[in-house]
Design a protein around this motif. Structure first.
Motif, short mmCIF file in Angstrom:
data_model
loop_
_atom_site.label_atom_id
_atom_site.label_comp_id
_atom_site.label_asym_id
_atom_site.label_seq_id
_atom_site.Cartn_x
_atom_site.Cartn_y
_atom_site.Cartn_z
N ALA A 68 4.28 10.17 -7.24
CA ALA A 68 5.20 10.45 -8.34
C ALA A 68 4.43 10.95 -9.55
O ALA A 68 4.85 11.90 -10.24
CB ALA A 68 6.00 9.19 -8.71
N TYR A 69 3.27 10.34 -9.81
CA TYR A 69 2.43 10.77 -10.93
C TYR A 69 1.87 12.17 -10.69
O TYR A 69 1.75 12.98 -11.61
CB TYR A 69 1.29 9.78 -11.14
N GLU A 70 1.56 12.46 -9.44
CA GLU A 70 1.07 13.81 -9.11
C GLU A 70 2.13 14.87 -9.41
O GLU A 70 1.81 16.00 -9.79
CB GLU A 70 0.68 13.88 -7.63
N ARG A 110 0.84 -1.21 0.00
CA ARG A 110 0.00 0.00 0.00
C ARG A 110 0.87 1.25 0.00
O ARG A 110 0.56 2.24 -0.67
CB ARG A 110 -0.91 -0.01 1.24
N LYS A 111 1.96 1.19 0.73
CA LYS A 111 2.86 2.35 0.78
C LYS A 111 3.51 2.57 -0.60
O LYS A 111 3.73 3.70 -1.02
CB LYS A 111 3.92 2.13 1.86
N ALA A 112 3.79 1.46 -1.28
CA ALA A 112 4.37 1.56 -2.62
C ALA A 112 3.38 2.21 -3.59
O ALA A 112 3.76 3.09 -4.37
CB ALA A 112 4.76 0.17 -3.13
N SER A 113 2.13 1.79 -3.52
CA SER A 113 1.14 2.38 -4.43
C SER A 113 0.95 3.87 -4.14
O SER A 113 0.80 4.68 -5.06
CB SER A 113 -0.21 1.64 -4.31
N GLU A 114 1.05 4.24 -2.87
CA GLU A 114 0.97 5.66 -2.51
C GLU A 114 2.14 6.44 -3.12
O GLU A 114 1.96 7.53 -3.67
CB GLU A 114 1.00 5.80 -0.99
N ALA A 115 3.33 5.85 -3.04
CA ALA A 115 4.51 6.52 -3.58
C ALA A 115 4.41 6.70 -5.09
O ALA A 115 4.74 7.77 -5.64
CB ALA A 115 5.78 5.74 -3.22
N PHE A 116 3.93 5.67 -5.79
CA PHE A 116 3.78 5.77 -7.24
C PHE A 116 2.73 6.82 -7.62
O PHE A 116 2.91 7.57 -8.60
CB PHE A 116 3.41 4.41 -7.83
N GLN A 117 1.67 6.88 -6.87
CA GLN A 117 0.64 7.88 -7.15
C GLN A 117 1.18 9.30 -6.93
O GLN A 117 0.89 10.21 -7.71
CB GLN A 117 -0.57 7.63 -6.26
N LYS A 151 2.75 13.10 -16.80
CA LYS A 151 3.21 12.44 -18.02
C LYS A 151 4.04 11.20 -17.69
O LYS A 151 4.54 10.53 -18.60
CB LYS A 151 4.06 13.39 -18.87
N ASN A 152 4.18 10.92 -16.42
CA ASN A 152 5.01 9.80 -15.99
C ASN A 152 4.20 8.51 -16.08
O ASN A 152 3.53 8.09 -15.14
CB ASN A 152 5.51 10.02 -14.56
N ALA A 153 4.29 7.87 -17.23
CA ALA A 153 3.52 6.65 -17.47
C ALA A 153 4.00 5.50 -16.60
O ALA A 153 3.22 4.63 -16.22
CB ALA A 153 3.62 6.26 -18.95
N VAL A 154 5.28 5.47 -16.28
CA VAL A 154 5.82 4.39 -15.44
C VAL A 154 5.19 4.43 -14.06
O VAL A 154 4.80 3.39 -13.51
CB VAL A 154 7.36 4.51 -15.34
N ALA A 155 5.06 5.63 -13.50
CA ALA A 155 4.44 5.76 -12.18
C ALA A 155 2.99 5.31 -12.22
O ALA A 155 2.51 4.58 -11.34
CB ALA A 155 4.53 7.21 -11.70
N ALA A 156 2.26 5.74 -13.25
CA ALA A 156 0.85 5.35 -13.38
C ALA A 156 0.71 3.85 -13.55
O ALA A 156 -0.15 3.21 -12.92
CB ALA A 156 0.22 6.09 -14.56
N TRP A 215 -5.64 3.82 -13.42
CA TRP A 215 -4.20 4.10 -13.52
C TRP A 215 -3.60 3.57 -14.81
O TRP A 215 -2.75 4.22 -15.43
CB TRP A 215 -3.47 3.52 -12.30
N MET A 216 -4.04 2.39 -15.24
CA MET A 216 -3.53 1.85 -16.50
C MET A 216 -3.92 2.75 -17.67
O MET A 216 -3.14 2.96 -18.61
CB MET A 216 -4.07 0.43 -16.73
N GLU A 217 -5.11 3.30 -17.63
CA GLU A 217 -5.54 4.20 -18.70
C GLU A 217 -4.75 5.51 -18.68
O GLU A 217 -4.47 6.11 -19.72
CB GLU A 217 -7.05 4.45 -18.60
N LYS A 218 -4.36 5.96 -17.47
CA LYS A 218 -3.50 7.13 -17.39
C LYS A 218 -2.15 6.85 -18.05
O LYS A 218 -1.59 7.72 -18.74
CB LYS A 218 -3.28 7.53 -15.92
#
Length: 460
Positions: free
Chosen positions: A307-309, A298-305, A313-318, A395-398
């Protein structure tokens, strides 16, 4: 008695004049560039008790041998010239700590130091080009030290308090001979004085790598700050995260992440890196329980989100955020499927009905209670299944939207684009099949989305 004393004093004066004349001869020879002749004279003088204790003697000896060392032809004939010059300089300075004799000679006084510096630099370059690192470091050490002395005594009109080139090449020589401690000593001298030509950037990188390997956080932080100041356009985040990766344990990384994230000081790249660490705790940490792993996921998903914020344009984060939610969806779906199989086994192994109606009623009630409990579990699972499915799709669509239509995708971006399409097709197929025979409008909608992503995946 008085006449004897007067004669003795006169003799001393005459002797002093003769000694001065002898050394004056050496000076005149040097002024005429008769270095070989001057060497012969000073070699005799240094063994003569009349001269061997005098500062002037060692001044001229140091100057003559420095001149020999600075002349390629004479140097070849006198392989010990550098050592003799340095030894004589040290003796002269011991006898004339204030450089009075040198100063009285005027502008020519410090010439020996310049010759020693130039000869050492030339030999340093020659041996460095020959990849003889120990010899190069030996000669550049002298050129660095001698220049420092020239500058400190104000024998040169320069605003630069050190010889940048000698220091840099001394560092290179030490680095190439695997003497990292000594190399960093030279590099940090330049860094401390904010020497930052474009070609010197690898020096800063080496320093950061050195302090990373030596787990010296205070020095690492110091020179990371200097590096950022000197080369603001360079991305130094890799070095900072590499330090954390190699020197911080999971608990320390977690505490740092929580602190810096709360303070709003983490950037896009740092959030990505923390997300990667947290997402892979199961692979890197021993004896981690499922509850702790779920927390880090869960903490990882928060960090990736986050990063996208920072960069939408960061498709890897999304994609990474979407993948984690897809995994949550799968975990809940697997539990749902396990419960279905449990119900099937319960039905398959249902005991034969009791003949007595009353007993059969009790039997049926008990069986229903058992199956209802399993059905209730699945009812409770439907919400997290759907929530994680929809979040993963979002997120995949982002990720797809960030990459769609671009012709300059790198290898990672191409992989993210293809896998995002693949996951989206799978998820919409799942949603479509759930609507089969229930809601044809939604069935057709999800089928269209499935076909859209499936065709994009095949084209790509």
């Amino acid at each position: 008695m008085k006449q004897f004393l007067l004669s003795a004093m006169l003799a001393c004066l005459i002797l002093g004049k003769l000694q001065a004349q002898e050394l004056k001869k050496v000076q005149l020879m040097m002024m005429s560039q008769k270095i070989a002749e001057a060497k012969a004279e000073i070699d005799k003088a240094v063994t003569d008790p009349k001269f061997s204790g005098k500062a002037e003697t060692y001044y001229w000896r140091s100057r003559i041998y420095a001149a020999i060392f600075n002349n390629a032809d004479l140097r070849a004939k006198n392989p010990k010239a550098k050592e003799i010059a340095e030894e004589s300089f040290a003796k002269y300075q011991q006898l004339d700590a204030g450089f009075k004799f040198l100063t009285d000679l005027g502008p020519e006084g410090p010439q020996g130091y310049f010759d020693l510096y130039q000869g050492s630099f030339q030999e340093g370059v020659r041996t460095f080009n020959a990849k003889n690192w120990d010899s190069a470091s030996y000669f550049f050490t002298t050129s660095v030290k001698t220049y420092d002395q020239i500058y400190q005594n104000k024998w040169i009109q320069s605003k630069t308090p050190f010889d940048t080139t000698s220091i840099l090449y001394l560092g290179y020589a030490y680095q190439n001979s695997q003497k990292a401690d000594k190399a960093v000593e030279q590099y940090t001298r330049l860094a401390d004085n904010q020497v930052a030509e474009e070609s010197f950037i690898d020096m800063y990188r080496y320093v950061l790598g050195y302090y990373t390997s030596n787990k010296n956080e205070s020095q690492f932080r110091k020179y990371l700050g200097v590096s950022k100041q000197m080369y603001p356009k360079e991305n130094w985040d890799d070095y900072e995260m590499d330090y954390l990766e190699k020197n911080f344990n999971l608990a320390e990384k977690t505490a740092l992440y929580d602190k810096e994230s709360a303070a709003g000081t983490l950037n896009e790249f740092q959030y990505l890196q923390f997300g990667d660490w947290f997402a892979n705790t199961r692979n890197k940490e021993k004896d981690i329980d499922s509850a702790t792993q779920a927390m880090y996921s869960r903490k990882a998903s928060e960090a990736f989100q986050k990063a996208y914020e920072k960069n939408n344009k960061n498709a890897v984060a999304a994609f990474n955020a979407g993948l984690l939610f897809y995994n949550y969806f799968n975990d809940y779906s697997d539990k749902f499927s396990d419960n279905i199989r449990t119900l099937q086994m319960m039905n398959a192994n249902k005991p034969a009905p009791e003949k007595d109606p009353k007993k059969r009623a009790v039997q049926d009630a008990k069986f229903k209670e058992q199956t209802d409990a399993v059905k209730k579990l699945n009812t409770e699972l439907e919400k997290p299944i759907n929530e994680n499915l929809e979040t993963s799709i979002g997120w995949m669509e982002k990720a797809v939207d960030a990459l769609r239509g671009r012709n300059d995708l790198n290898r990672t971006e191409k992989m993210v684009f293809e896998r995002s399409l693949d996951y989206l097709a799978n998820m919409y197929e799942y949603k479509r099949d759930k609507m089969r025979g229930k809601d044809m409008k939604l069935y057709d909608l999800y089928d269209a989305k499935y076909k859209e992503y499936e065709s994009m995946h095949k084209k790509n």
